[in-house]
Design a protein around this motif. Structure first.
Motif, PDB file in Angstrom:
ATOM      1  N   ASP A  39       0.815  -1.216   0.000  1.00  0.00           N
ATOM      2  CA  ASP A  39       0.000   0.000   0.000  1.00  0.00           C
ATOM      3  C   ASP A  39       0.855   1.275   0.000  1.00  0.00           C
ATOM      4  OD1 ASP A  39      -2.314  -1.523   0.076  1.00  0.00           O
ATOM      5  OD2 ASP A  39      -2.407  -1.512   2.269  1.00  0.00           O
ATOM      6  N   PHE A  40       2.138   1.139  -0.356  1.00  0.00           N
ATOM      7  CA  PHE A  40       3.016   2.306  -0.269  1.00  0.00           C
ATOM      8  C   PHE A  40       2.509   3.468  -1.119  1.00  0.00           C
ATOM      9  CE2 PHE A  40       6.523   4.816  -2.086  1.00  0.00           C
ATOM     10  CZ  PHE A  40       6.972   5.422  -0.918  1.00  0.00           C
ATOM     11  N   ASN A  41       2.167   3.232  -2.376  1.00  0.00           N
ATOM     12  CA  ASN A  41       1.719   4.330  -3.243  1.00  0.00           C
ATOM     13  C   ASN A  41       0.450   4.983  -2.699  1.00  0.00           C
ATOM     14  OD1 ASN A  41       3.824   4.154  -5.059  1.00  0.00           O
ATOM     15  ND2 ASN A  41       2.726   2.824  -6.490  1.00  0.00           N
ATOM     16  N   PHE A 182      12.625  -0.319  11.891  1.00  0.00           N
ATOM     17  CA  PHE A 182      11.322  -0.361  11.229  1.00  0.00           C
ATOM     18  C   PHE A 182      11.324  -1.396  10.117  1.00  0.00           C
ATOM     19  CE2 PHE A 182      13.500   3.726  10.106  1.00  0.00           C
ATOM     20  CZ  PHE A 182      14.064   3.332   8.902  1.00  0.00           C
ATOM     21  N   LYS A 183      10.129  -1.910   9.844  1.00  0.00           N
ATOM     22  CA  LYS A 183       9.939  -2.848   8.742  1.00  0.00           C
ATOM     23  C   LYS A 183       8.503  -2.717   8.252  1.00  0.00           C
ATOM     24  CE  LYS A 183       8.673  -6.934  11.516  1.00  0.00           C
ATOM     25  NZ  LYS A 183       9.016  -8.342  11.799  1.00  0.00           N
ATOM     26  N   PRO A 184       8.235  -3.074   7.001  1.00  0.00           N
ATOM     27  CA  PRO A 184       6.866  -2.981   6.499  1.00  0.00           C
ATOM     28  C   PRO A 184       5.917  -3.862   7.319  1.00  0.00           C
ATOM     29  CG  PRO A 184       8.419  -3.320   4.695  1.00  0.00           C
ATOM     30  CD  PRO A 184       9.181  -3.523   5.959  1.00  0.00           C
ATOM     31  N   LYS A 185       4.739  -3.341   7.604  1.00  0.00           N
ATOM     32  CA  LYS A 185       3.755  -4.129   8.338  1.00  0.00           C
ATOM     33  C   LYS A 185       3.307  -5.342   7.512  1.00  0.00           C
ATOM     34  CE  LYS A 185       1.718  -0.592  11.345  1.00  0.00           C
ATOM     35  NZ  LYS A 185       0.484   0.138  11.719  1.00  0.00           N
ATOM     36  N   THR A 195      -5.580   2.657   2.881  1.00  0.00           N
ATOM     37  CA  THR A 195      -6.376   2.970   1.696  1.00  0.00           C
ATOM     38  C   THR A 195      -6.113   4.410   1.276  1.00  0.00           C
ATOM     39  OG1 THR A 195      -8.103   1.445   2.441  1.00  0.00           O
ATOM     40  CG2 THR A 195      -8.719   3.056   0.756  1.00  0.00           C
ATOM     41  N   PHE A 196      -5.973   4.618  -0.023  1.00  0.00           N
ATOM     42  CA  PHE A 196      -5.716   5.971  -0.519  1.00  0.00           C
ATOM     43  C   PHE A 196      -6.748   6.948   0.024  1.00  0.00           C
ATOM     44  CE2 PHE A 196      -6.345   9.247  -3.869  1.00  0.00           C
ATOM     45  CZ  PHE A 196      -5.109   9.874  -3.734  1.00  0.00           C
ATOM     46  N   ASP A 197      -6.274   8.109   0.498  1.00  0.00           N
ATOM     47  CA  ASP A 197      -7.136   9.069   1.196  1.00  0.00           C
ATOM     48  C   ASP A 197      -7.248  10.360   0.384  1.00  0.00           C
ATOM     49  OD1 ASP A 197      -8.459  10.726   2.953  1.00  0.00           O
ATOM     50  OD2 ASP A 197      -7.256  10.177   4.705  1.00  0.00           O
TER      51      ASP A 197
END
Length: 352
Positions: A39-41, A182-185, A195-197
């Motif tokens: 979901d990075f983008n 840190f690491k990606p969830k 979700t894109f906001d």
């Protein structure tokens, strides 16, 4: 949770890619890790819109929430934050701790003295406390794989011996070495997805266009900031900064200012393409070409400042001021039109 386990791997490297923002390492490091979340983008293009100018230090930066000295908060990352006192009192060997963290999938950032780090400008020249990110190790070679700015001013990977790293860590100036992991969830994490906001995009773009203080939107986290300028007004602050540089005969200007402007325009171009692909913006609008032009102008201005730092020709500073004025006028209208186009399209879509 990190545990004291025996190492099953002799060497290991976590994924590393060029992040979209490298001007400041407190953006580059967590973004490097977050890029590997699906979901990075969606998260990135919901943010990194607003700019801020710290009046006291004349620094330009993206408006974000900084959780510690060398990391911004990104909700698709899992974090662990420890301080030097905790490490010392727990009698933890820093080399073993970092290797164990990497085996558990965590990128590790901390502060070190670059006097001990090869391929750094300060290496064996002067003591300079700076942040570093460790993403891999090789037990046979006794090295860590690290990334940061090298002695050629490139954001790049390199390696450092365990012994040199330990000296760099333990001798770091002021002994203030927060360790941020840190690491990606993943699916086992709390709130692992994003979700894109589009509403956040509209809010931040509104703040940018009208130079509103976005820190007021984070009152639940902390008090609003003081002595900052926001949004499109950052252009005027930069023009005043360059006029001041001429007035005091400043020999070296900070290239991070135009470089961050460049990264902002580059991100806006990529965001516009994302919005079109997600149907939040109609294809017939030509905002991307205007922002591409702004991106090119910002890059040219950065190169002009680099040249000024070598030859000290004040006409180059005056040229940069003119360029900033032209960019300001062009982007002020374009950003406002972009905000209206997104708002209109969202309103129409919601009625369907």
């Amino acid at each position: 949770m990190i545990s004291n386990v025996s190492y099953k791997k002799v060497k290991m490297q976590l994924k590393i890619n060029q992040p979209p923002i490298v001007c400041y390492l407190h953006h580059a490091y967590p973004l490097t890790s977050a890029m590997h979340h699906e979901d990075f983008n969606s998260w990135f293009f919901s943010n990194y819109i607003q700019l801020e100018y710290r009046c006291q230090t004349k620094e330009v930066n993206f408006f974000t929430y900084v959780i510690c000295g060398n990391s911004v908060f990104i909700p698709i990352l899992d974090y662990k934050i420890l301080d030097l006192e905790f490490i010392f009192k727990s009698n933890i060997d820093i080399i073993e701790f970092i290797k164990n963290s990497i085996e558990n999938g965590y990128y590790v950032t901390t502060y070190i003295d670059e006097f001990f780090i090869p391929e750094r400008t300060a290496y064996k020249n002067n003591h300079f406390r700076h942040d570093i990110m460790i993403y891999g190790f090789d037990l046979n070679k006794k090295i860590f794989n690290v990334t940061g700015y090298n002695d050629r001013s490139d954001y790049a990977t390199s390696s450092v011996d365990f012994s040199d790293f330990k000296n760099a860590y333990l001798n770091s100036i002021n002994k203030q070495n927060d360790l941020i992991l840190f690491k990606p969830k993943d699916n086992g994490s709390y709130n692992p997805s994003f979700t894109f906001d589009i509403e956040n995009v509209k809010n931040l773009l509104y703040d940018y266009v009208f130079s509103q203080d976005s820190s007021h939107r984070l009152r639940a986290i902390g008090n609003p900031k003081e002595n900052f300028t926001y949004g499109i007004e950052v252009y005027n602050e930069l023009m005043n900064c360059y006029r001041w540089a001429i007035e005091i005969d400043k020999k070296v200007c900070d290239i991070r200012q135009p470089h961050l402007l460049y990264e902002h325009k580059k991100t806006m171009v990529d965001r516009i393409h994302f919005l079109v692909a997600k149907k939040y913006l109609k294809r017939e609008y030509d905002f991307a070409s205007t922002y591409t032009e702004l991106k090119i102008n910002a890059l040219k201005m950065r190169n002009v400042i680099i040249k000024y730092n070598k030859v000290n020709d004040k006409s180059l500073i005056n040229r940069s001021i003119e360029n900033l004025q032209n960019m300001f006028e062009k982007e002020k209208k374009t950003a406002q039109d972009l905000l209206e186009a997104i708002s209109d399209n969202v309103a129409v879509t919601s009625q369907k």
